[in-house]
Write a protein that holds these residues in place. Structure first.
Motif, PDB file in Angstrom:
ATOM      1  N   LEU A 190     -37.137   6.564 -16.270  1.00 48.35           N
ATOM      2  CA  LEU A 190     -36.032   6.543 -15.311  1.00 48.35           C
ATOM      3  C   LEU A 190     -36.084   7.752 -14.377  1.00 48.35           C
ATOM      4  O   LEU A 190     -36.456   8.847 -14.798  1.00 48.35           O
ATOM      5  CB  LEU A 190     -34.696   6.517 -16.055  1.00 48.35           C
ATOM      6  N   PRO A 191     -35.689   7.569 -13.120  1.00 49.57           N
ATOM      7  CA  PRO A 191     -35.737   8.680 -12.145  1.00 49.57           C
ATOM      8  C   PRO A 191     -34.570   9.649 -12.320  1.00 49.57           C
ATOM      9  O   PRO A 191     -33.576   9.345 -12.986  1.00 49.57           O
ATOM     10  CB  PRO A 191     -35.649   7.958 -10.797  1.00 49.57           C
ATOM     11  N   ALA A 192     -34.685  10.805 -11.682  1.00 47.74           N
ATOM     12  CA  ALA A 192     -33.693  11.871 -11.832  1.00 47.74           C
ATOM     13  C   ALA A 192     -32.394  11.601 -11.084  1.00 47.74           C
ATOM     14  O   ALA A 192     -31.441  12.357 -11.219  1.00 47.74           O
ATOM     15  CB  ALA A 192     -34.285  13.206 -11.363  1.00 47.74           C
ATOM     16  N   ASN A 193     -32.349  10.512 -10.301  1.00 45.67           N
ATOM     17  CA  ASN A 193     -31.103  10.216  -9.596  1.00 45.67           C
ATOM     18  C   ASN A 193     -30.204   9.243 -10.352  1.00 45.67           C
ATOM     19  O   ASN A 193     -29.153   8.849  -9.858  1.00 45.67           O
ATOM     20  CB  ASN A 193     -31.382   9.674  -8.182  1.00 45.67           C
ATOM     21  N   ILE A 194     -30.607   8.840 -11.590  1.00 43.15           N
ATOM     22  CA  ILE A 194     -29.733   8.002 -12.396  1.00 43.15           C
ATOM     23  C   ILE A 194     -28.549   8.829 -12.887  1.00 43.15           C
ATOM     24  O   ILE A 194     -28.658  10.058 -13.047  1.00 43.15           O
ATOM     25  CB  ILE A 194     -30.491   7.371 -13.584  1.00 43.15           C
TER      26      ILE A 194
ATOM     27  N   SER B 216     -27.586   4.926 -26.638  1.00 40.56           N
ATOM     28  CA  SER B 216     -27.006   3.912 -25.760  1.00 40.56           C
ATOM     29  C   SER B 216     -27.929   3.613 -24.575  1.00 40.56           C
ATOM     30  O   SER B 216     -28.820   4.394 -24.253  1.00 40.56           O
ATOM     31  CB  SER B 216     -25.649   4.387 -25.231  1.00 40.56           C
ATOM     32  N   ILE B 217     -27.658   2.499 -23.926  1.00 43.27           N
ATOM     33  CA  ILE B 217     -28.429   2.105 -22.744  1.00 43.27           C
ATOM     34  C   ILE B 217     -27.709   2.614 -21.503  1.00 43.27           C
ATOM     35  O   ILE B 217     -26.503   2.402 -21.334  1.00 43.27           O
ATOM     36  CB  ILE B 217     -28.583   0.572 -22.682  1.00 43.27           C
TER      37      ILE B 217
ATOM     38  N   GLU C  59     -35.360  -1.828 -18.453  1.00 44.87           N
ATOM     39  CA  GLU C  59     -34.752  -2.977 -19.134  1.00 44.87           C
ATOM     40  C   GLU C  59     -35.812  -3.839 -19.810  1.00 44.87           C
ATOM     41  O   GLU C  59     -35.623  -4.315 -20.940  1.00 44.87           O
ATOM     42  CB  GLU C  59     -33.983  -3.829 -18.125  1.00 44.87           C
ATOM     43  N   ALA C  60     -36.924  -4.032 -19.113  1.00 43.78           N
ATOM     44  CA  ALA C  60     -37.979  -4.894 -19.642  1.00 43.78           C
ATOM     45  C   ALA C  60     -38.591  -4.329 -20.917  1.00 43.78           C
ATOM     46  O   ALA C  60     -39.056  -5.100 -21.783  1.00 43.78           O
ATOM     47  CB  ALA C  60     -39.068  -5.092 -18.585  1.00 43.78           C
ATOM     48  N   MET C  61     -38.600  -3.006 -21.044  1.00 36.89           N
ATOM     49  CA  MET C  61     -39.200  -2.380 -22.226  1.00 36.89           C
ATOM     50  C   MET C  61     -38.278  -2.364 -23.438  1.00 36.89           C
ATOM     51  O   MET C  61     -38.732  -2.181 -24.567  1.00 36.89           O
ATOM     52  CB  MET C  61     -39.622  -0.942 -21.890  1.00 36.89           C
ATOM     53  N   LEU C  62     -36.966  -2.538 -23.226  1.00 39.90           N
ATOM     54  CA  LEU C  62     -36.008  -2.472 -24.330  1.00 39.90           C
ATOM     55  C   LEU C  62     -36.066  -3.736 -25.190  1.00 39.90           C
ATOM     56  O   LEU C  62     -36.535  -4.785 -24.752  1.00 39.90           O
ATOM     57  CB  LEU C  62     -34.588  -2.294 -23.786  1.00 39.90           C
ATOM     58  N   ALA C  63     -35.547  -3.632 -26.402  1.00 42.67           N
ATOM     59  CA  ALA C  63     -35.507  -4.779 -27.309  1.00 42.67           C
ATOM     60  C   ALA C  63     -34.578  -5.852 -26.751  1.00 42.67           C
ATOM     61  O   ALA C  63     -33.406  -5.586 -26.496  1.00 42.67           O
ATOM     62  CB  ALA C  63     -35.017  -4.325 -28.683  1.00 42.67           C
TER      63      ALA C  63
ATOM     64  N   ALA D 287     -37.716   1.094 -11.260  1.00 43.63           N
ATOM     65  CA  ALA D 287     -37.740   1.877 -12.504  1.00 43.63           C
ATOM     66  C   ALA D 287     -36.761   1.313 -13.527  1.00 43.63           C
ATOM     67  O   ALA D 287     -37.076   1.214 -14.722  1.00 43.63           O
ATOM     68  CB  ALA D 287     -37.412   3.339 -12.195  1.00 43.63           C
ATOM     69  N   TYR D 288     -35.566   0.908 -13.060  1.00 42.82           N
ATOM     70  CA  TYR D 288     -34.580   0.377 -14.010  1.00 42.82           C
ATOM     71  C   TYR D 288     -34.995  -1.010 -14.513  1.00 42.82           C
ATOM     72  O   TYR D 288     -34.794  -1.338 -15.694  1.00 42.82           O
ATOM     73  CB  TYR D 288     -33.181   0.301 -13.383  1.00 42.82           C
TER      74      TYR D 288
END
Length: 302
Positions: free
Chosen positions: A199-203, A126-127, A179-183, A174-175
């Motif tokens: 993604l950073p560790a605070n997500i 999942s995203i 998103e830009a890298m996803l299909a 980072a987000y």
């Protein structure tokens, strides 16, 4: 706390349902079942299921010790005896399953408690949501000068504002790149299991966490302690309130003999006896290191 209207409706629907059962239920926790307790800026803790109550602890103990105990102690007294003397197995008869939403860096600290069953949200499948933990200004602190893994004075003014700016901008950037890298659109896109590494560790992540009461109290003894990191401590404090509603007699004993208690080493006890006898004891005459003496003094002051 960020819950969608759909999620709130699902919680309300679950909380409105009632079922007949022959199982023992803990009325205090039944009232809290499925409820999302807010923690930090986007996190929460929810009770999904549980097994047992104070009576289950007593029942297990009396199987162990024989029927003679029943005449000697009431249930609360027996639970206090078990807690006081570190008899752990009766407390393992109770279990709880929690749904927790928490920052990844808190999850990595939490997972060190390897005595639970865990199933985490899959960022391979999942995203992840665009949700990051950004500390409140009062929780931005400098490195402690006496503890390599603790906090010192709170940051203020321009320095605090700059730290918050960096955290927010880095998280957003980072987000955006994730998103830009996803299909999407016409691009093939990077696999989700690879895109997440940016993604950073605070997500925020989520998991279901199931644990027995004995091991849960060990977790709470460490993580609800005043010296624990703030971000995990607030989750532990929220869980403490749920445990209090679930097994009030066991929680009262836990507060008295674990949370509100201290442990002294052999040299510490020797110093206490000397002090009670009227002797003046210093770090130099205590037989303790400076670190041990500092902790000993802190325990005496409370």
């Amino acid at each position: 706390m960020s819950l969608t209207a759909e999620q709130q409706a699902e919680i309300a629907r679950s909380r409105s349902e009632t079922r007949e059962t022959r199982r023992v239920v803990a009325e205090g926790l039944e009232a809290r079942l499925y409820e999302a307790v807010p923690v930090l800026d986007h996190g929460f803790v929810r009770v999904i299921d549980y097994m047992g109550d104070d009576a289950a602890i007593v029942q297990a103990a009396r199987v162990s010790y024989g029927q003679g105990t029943k005449a000697a102690r009431d249930d609360a007294g027996l639970i206090r005896y078990l807690m006081r003397h570190w008899h752990s197995t009766p407390f393992e008869m109770c279990e709880i399953k929690l749904h927790v939403k928490l920052p990844v860096f808190v999850a990595r600290q939490w997972i060190r408690h390897r005595t639970a069953n865990v199933n985490e949200y899959s960022a391979r499948y999942s995203i992840l949501d665009r949700e990051f933990y950004i500390p409140a200004p009062e929780n931005l602190a400098a490195q402690s000068t006496v503890n390599n893994q603790g906090r010192g004075a709170v940051l203020e003014g321009a320095e605090a504002a700059e730290v918050l700016r960096i955290l927010k901008e880095d998280s957003t950037r980072a987000y955006d790149h994730y998103e830009a890298m996803l299909a999407q659109d016409d691009q093939q896109g990077l696999a989700r299991e690879l895109a997440r590494m940016n993604l950073p560790a605070n997500i925020y992540t989520q998991w279901y966490w199931k644990i027995d009461l004995h091991n849960l109290m060990h977790f709470l003894r460490l993580r609800a302690d005043a010296h624990a990191q703030y971000e995990i401590r607030v989750y532990a404090e929220a869980i403490c309130e749920l445990v209090k509603a679930w097994v009030p007699a066991a929680y009262a004993a836990f507060e008295d003999y674990r949370l509100g208690a201290v442990q002294f080493s052999g040299p510490g006890m020797a110093c206490l006896r000397r002090m009670l006898a009227g002797e003046t004891v210093t770090q130099e005459t205590s037989g303790m290191s400076k670190g041990e003496w500092r902790e000993f003094e802190a325990a005496l002051k409370g």
